[in-house]
Design a protein around this motif. Structure first.
Motif, PDB file in Angstrom:
ATOM      1  N   ALA A 276      -3.661 -10.270  -4.203  1.00 33.82           N
ATOM      2  CA  ALA A 276      -3.084  -9.186  -4.884  1.00 33.82           C
ATOM      3  C   ALA A 276      -2.868  -8.064  -4.308  1.00 33.82           C
ATOM      4  N   CYS A 277      -3.756  -7.942  -3.235  1.00 31.38           N
ATOM      5  CA  CYS A 277      -3.555  -6.579  -2.327  1.00 31.38           C
ATOM      6  C   CYS A 277      -2.262  -6.731  -1.694  1.00 31.38           C
ATOM      7  N   LEU A 278      -2.071  -7.962  -1.038  1.00 37.40           N
ATOM      8  CA  LEU A 278      -0.886  -8.013  -0.089  1.00 37.40           C
ATOM      9  C   LEU A 278       0.757  -7.934  -0.952  1.00 37.40           C
ATOM     10  N   ALA A 279       0.383  -8.611  -2.110  1.00 36.42           N
ATOM     11  CA  ALA A 279       1.548  -8.581  -3.352  1.00 36.42           C
ATOM     12  C   ALA A 279       1.835  -6.756  -3.433  1.00 36.42           C
ATOM     13  N   CYS A 280       0.801  -6.322  -3.912  1.00 38.96           N
ATOM     14  CA  CYS A 280       1.024  -4.920  -4.147  1.00 38.96           C
ATOM     15  C   CYS A 280       1.552  -4.167  -2.988  1.00 38.96           C
ATOM     16  N   TYR A 281       1.000  -4.347  -1.747  1.00 40.40           N
ATOM     17  CA  TYR A 281       1.489  -3.693  -0.424  1.00 40.40           C
ATOM     18  C   TYR A 281       2.944  -3.945  -0.419  1.00 40.40           C
ATOM     19  N   LYS A 282       3.544  -5.229  -0.358  1.00 40.65           N
ATOM     20  CA  LYS A 282       4.594  -5.611  -0.449  1.00 40.65           C
ATOM     21  C   LYS A 282       5.861  -5.098  -1.448  1.00 40.65           C
ATOM     22  N   THR A 283       4.950  -4.997  -2.721  1.00 40.28           N
ATOM     23  CA  THR A 283       5.774  -4.149  -3.786  1.00 40.28           C
ATOM     24  C   THR A 283       5.984  -2.800  -3.848  1.00 40.28           C
TER      25      THR A 283
ATOM     26  N   MET B 200      -3.285   1.505   1.364  1.00 42.05           N
ATOM     27  CA  MET B 200      -4.609   1.322   1.112  1.00 42.05           C
ATOM     28  C   MET B 200      -4.903  -0.491   0.872  1.00 42.05           C
ATOM     29  N   CYS B 201      -3.598  -1.102   0.229  1.00 36.16           N
ATOM     30  CA  CYS B 201      -3.613  -2.447  -0.243  1.00 36.16           C
ATOM     31  C   CYS B 201      -3.612  -3.258   0.737  1.00 36.16           C
ATOM     32  N   ARG B 202      -2.753  -2.782   1.875  1.00 38.75           N
ATOM     33  CA  ARG B 202      -2.997  -3.592   3.219  1.00 38.75           C
ATOM     34  C   ARG B 202      -4.262  -3.349   4.021  1.00 38.75           C
ATOM     35  N   THR B 203      -4.963  -2.308   3.834  1.00 44.02           N
ATOM     36  CA  THR B 203      -6.110  -2.120   4.710  1.00 44.02           C
ATOM     37  C   THR B 203      -7.236  -2.903   3.967  1.00 44.02           C
ATOM     38  N   SER B 204      -7.297  -2.796   2.720  1.00 42.37           N
ATOM     39  CA  SER B 204      -8.243  -3.677   1.832  1.00 42.37           C
ATOM     40  C   SER B 204      -8.123  -5.217   2.300  1.00 42.37           C
ATOM     41  N   ALA B 205      -7.008  -5.839   2.126  1.00 39.80           N
ATOM     42  CA  ALA B 205      -6.725  -7.066   2.297  1.00 39.80           C
ATOM     43  C   ALA B 205      -7.145  -7.503   3.881  1.00 39.80           C
TER      44      ALA B 205
END
Length: 108
Positions: free
Chosen positions: A12-19, A50-55
Motif C-alpha cells: 500500500a505504501c509503495l502504491a501510494c508512493y508511485k501514485t 513518507m510512504c517510501r520511508t515507511s515501506a
C-alpha cells in the motif's frame, strides 16, 4: 519475518508512493492552477516520500516502522482530503486512503 499485514502495508505504501509521485509530476503539472499550488504540491511530495520511508522501514525490519507508519497515516489522510478538494484526482485519493488505513493498523 514480515506478517501478511505488514506485507500488505508495504504494498500500500509503495502504491501510494508511485501514485502521488506520478500524479504530481504528470497530472498536476499539466493541469496547473490549484493542482500546482505550493501547499498542495508540497503535501503530495511529502506524502510520497513518507510512504517510501515507511515501506523502507518495514522492509529492513526496524521496530521504528511504528513511528513512520503513524506519521504516514496522518500525511496520507491529509493528502487524500486535499486531493479530493481539488478534484479530478480519484486515483490519488484512493491510494492515499488505502495507505492511511493500512499504516494506521501497523502503527497500533
Amino acid at each position: 519475518m514480515q506478517s501478511a499485514e505488514m506485507k500488505s502495508c508495504i504494498e500500500a505504501c509503495l502504491a501510494c508512493y508511485k501514485t502521488c509521485t506520478s500524479m504530481a509530476m504528470n497530472h498536476c503539472l499539466e493541469m496547473g492552477g490549484e493542482h500546482t499550488e505550493p501547499d498542495h504540491f508540497r503535501l503530495m511530495m511529502a506524502c510520497a516520500e513518507m510512504c517510501r520511508t515507511s515501506a523502507h522501514f518495514m522492509l529492513i525490519g526496524t521496530p521504528h516502522h511504528k513511528h513512520t507508519c503513524r506519521e504516514c497515516a496522518e500525511i496520507c489522510a491529509e493528502c487524500a482530503k486535499d486531493c479530493e478538494r481539488i478534484g479530478d484526482m480519484d486515483e490519488c485519493v484512493a491510494a492515499c486512503r488505502a495507505c492511511a488505513e493500512s499504516c494506521q493498523k501497523m502503527a497500533a
